[in-house]
Design a protein around this motif. Structure first.
Motif, PDB file in Angstrom:
ATOM      1  N   GLU A  87      59.089  48.142  38.143  1.00  0.00           N
ATOM      2  CA  GLU A  87      58.733  46.802  38.414  1.00  0.00           C
ATOM      3  C   GLU A  87      59.940  46.263  39.337  1.00  0.00           C
ATOM      4  O   GLU A  87      59.607  45.467  40.268  1.00  0.00           O
ATOM      5  CB  GLU A  87      58.224  45.779  37.246  1.00  0.00           C
ATOM      6  CG  GLU A  87      57.036  46.198  36.627  1.00  0.00           C
ATOM      7  CD  GLU A  87      56.520  45.327  35.738  1.00  0.00           C
ATOM      8  OE1 GLU A  87      57.664  44.568  35.077  1.00  0.00           O
ATOM      9  OE2 GLU A  87      55.449  45.215  35.277  1.00  0.00           O
ATOM     10  N   ARG A 118      61.530  47.802  41.436  1.00  0.00           N
ATOM     11  CA  ARG A 118      61.496  48.763  42.361  1.00  0.00           C
ATOM     12  C   ARG A 118      62.860  49.273  42.362  1.00  0.00           C
ATOM     13  O   ARG A 118      63.252  49.628  43.403  1.00  0.00           O
ATOM     14  CB  ARG A 118      61.475  47.936  43.640  1.00  0.00           C
ATOM     15  CG  ARG A 118      59.960  47.278  43.529  1.00  0.00           C
ATOM     16  CD  ARG A 118      59.325  46.805  45.021  1.00  0.00           C
ATOM     17  NE  ARG A 118      58.386  46.040  45.076  1.00  0.00           N
ATOM     18  CZ  ARG A 118      57.070  46.667  45.037  1.00  0.00           C
ATOM     19  NH1 ARG A 118      57.111  47.788  45.537  1.00  0.00           N
ATOM     20  NH2 ARG A 118      56.042  45.784  45.185  1.00  0.00           N
ATOM     21  N   ARG A 166      60.371  48.307  33.157  1.00  0.00           N
ATOM     22  CA  ARG A 166      61.017  47.252  34.106  1.00  0.00           C
ATOM     23  C   ARG A 166      61.756  47.755  35.219  1.00  0.00           C
ATOM     24  O   ARG A 166      61.914  46.958  36.241  1.00  0.00           O
ATOM     25  CB  ARG A 166      62.072  46.887  33.110  1.00  0.00           C
ATOM     26  CG  ARG A 166      61.629  45.969  32.068  1.00  0.00           C
ATOM     27  CD  ARG A 166      62.449  45.389  31.132  1.00  0.00           C
ATOM     28  NE  ARG A 166      62.024  44.798  29.812  1.00  0.00           N
ATOM     29  CZ  ARG A 166      62.384  43.511  29.506  1.00  0.00           C
ATOM     30  NH1 ARG A 166      63.494  43.124  29.815  1.00  0.00           N
ATOM     31  NH2 ARG A 166      61.646  42.812  28.558  1.00  0.00           N
TER      32      ARG A 166
END
Length: 68
Positions: free
Chosen positions: A60, A62, A57
């Motif tokens: 994803e 970033r 998570r």
């Protein structure tokens, strides 16, 4: 004419160096296809499959690894 970099193999893309996970330190002989590559502050960091899965998570989203 020669270049000052002639004979300098440093940084060669064909050279295979052992990699280490930037999070847990596990080593691999080359970039396994299941590892994650991240570029943070201009530095290439590799993360093993386990660390990648545990922090999916954040990856994803970033977030840099310092936030994990």
């Amino acid at each position: 004419m020669t270049s000052p970099h002639d004979g300098d193999d440093e940084g060669s893309a064909t050279e295979s160096k052992p990699l280490a996970c930037a999070r847990c330190g596990v080593r691999a002989d080359g970039p396994p296809p299941t590892w994650t590559l991240s570029v943070e502050n201009g530095v290439r960091l590799h993360y093993c499959e386990r660390c990648s899965r545990e922090n999916l998570r954040a990856i994803e989203g970033r977030l840099d690894s310092q936030w994990w």
